[in-house]
Design an enzyme around this catalytic site. Structure first.
Site, PDB file in Angstrom:
ATOM      1  N   GLY A 107       0.803  -1.218   0.000  1.00  0.00           N
ATOM      2  CA  GLY A 107       0.000   0.000   0.000  1.00  0.00           C
ATOM      3  C   GLY A 107       0.836   1.268   0.000  1.00  0.00           C
ATOM      4  O   GLY A 107       0.439   2.287  -0.568  1.00  0.00           O
ATOM      5  N   ASN A 130       4.126  -6.434  -3.121  1.00  0.00           N
ATOM      6  CA  ASN A 130       4.399  -7.813  -2.691  1.00  0.00           C
ATOM      7  C   ASN A 130       3.136  -8.528  -2.203  1.00  0.00           C
ATOM      8  O   ASN A 130       3.187  -9.424  -1.375  1.00  0.00           O
ATOM      9  CB  ASN A 130       5.460  -7.816  -1.584  1.00  0.00           C
ATOM     10  CG  ASN A 130       5.028  -7.041  -0.346  1.00  0.00           C
ATOM     11  OD1 ASN A 130       4.298  -6.069  -0.454  1.00  0.00           O
ATOM     12  ND2 ASN A 130       5.484  -7.461   0.813  1.00  0.00           N
ATOM     13  N   GLU A 131       1.982  -8.118  -2.757  1.00  0.00           N
ATOM     14  CA  GLU A 131       0.705  -8.675  -2.289  1.00  0.00           C
ATOM     15  C   GLU A 131       0.534 -10.152  -2.625  1.00  0.00           C
ATOM     16  O   GLU A 131      -0.046 -10.908  -1.837  1.00  0.00           O
ATOM     17  CB  GLU A 131      -0.470  -7.887  -2.888  1.00  0.00           C
ATOM     18  CG  GLU A 131      -0.752  -6.566  -2.209  1.00  0.00           C
ATOM     19  CD  GLU A 131       0.108  -5.426  -2.725  1.00  0.00           C
ATOM     20  OE1 GLU A 131      -0.193  -4.278  -2.404  1.00  0.00           O
ATOM     21  OE2 GLU A 131       1.093  -5.699  -3.441  1.00  0.00           O
TER      22      GLU A 131
END
Length: 253
Positions: A107, A130-131
């Site tokens: 985010g 890096n979700e």
């Protein structure tokens, strides 16, 4: 405001993210950021904005500890809020610079991607989306923001492996525009934004909106369908397990 500080300096607004040690984004912080950007957009006395964090952290991304404990209704409401905020910051027409003075994954990276220029502090910091390794499906609108700056092939590879870039790597791919000593990051950001602010305002703003037309369309579109897919995965046992492990590790620190 509880999670951000705002200072005004000669028609320039400096928004400092200020929540806990790592500036993790929760409902309150995103609401405050969204509200301040809407206010500034309508304020003729403010001609530009710098967003910065504090020592070692621009923003560590979404507050997973808070999010993990949300009910289904709260989680859905939060993700709508976050995507609406992404639309607000992407369509913000005034000059907007990110002074990234520390870590900026997930985010935090999304906020930086919505800015017109990114200055990053040198040091052992990381930035990127890096979700996927965390179990979060990235909406197409956010992928478009990523690929707008680093190109579709780079964005695809980086997103699918959850790559986090060092400042040097970020500069190389176009995720950062400048790398500076942490002590001079705000000076560098102000020097850059005042160049933008010195130009004829309407010409600059309309040019920005023209350039971003597709991005603004993508981020402001109805994303309910994508959100349902995302939420289904958010509640999947595999994702909950990954999140629980991450949270346990965060709480040990």
């Amino acid at each position: 405001m509880n999670t951000i500080r705002v200072t005004i300096k000669d028609h320039l607004s400096i928004i400092t993210l200020d929540r806990g040690k790592s500036n993790a984004l929760n409902r309150e912080m995103i609401t405050e950021l969204n509200d301040i950007l809407i206010n500034i957009a309508g304020d003729p006395n403010i001609a530009g904005v710098i967003i910065t964090g504090k020592e070692h952290f621009f923003s560590a991304g979404l507050d997973l500890i808070e999010l993990y404990n949300y009910s289904e209704e709260e989680a859905e409401s939060f993700w709508h809020l976050f995507l609406n905020f992404t639309a607000t910051i992407t369509a913000f027409k005034k000059p907007l610079i990110a002074a990234i003075n520390g870590h900026s994954p997930a985010g935090g990276c999304v906020i930086a991607l919505a800015c017109d220029y990114r200055i990053m502090a040198e040091g052992k910091y990381i930035i990127g989306l890096n979700e996927v390794p965390v179990g979060i499906i990235v909406p197409n609108s956010i992928f478009k923001l990523y690929s707008f700056w680093i190109g579709q092939a780079n964005a695809t590879r980086s997103l699918l492996e959850g790559k986090l870039f060092t400042p040097g790597e970020a500069l190389q791919v176009g995720l950062a525009d400048e790398i500076v000593n942490p002590a001079s990051i705000l000076t560098a950001a102000e020097r850059k934004i005042r160049k933008y602010m010195a130009m004829e305002r309407n010409t600059w703003e309309q040019s920005k909106l023209n350039i971003r037309k597709d991005l603004i369309t993508a981020t402001s579109a109805d994303q309910s369908e994508a959100l349902q897919v995302m939420l289904k995965q958010w509640w999947a046992p595999a994702t909950r397990s990954i999140l629980k492990t991450i949270i346990d590790n965060l709480q040990k620190k």
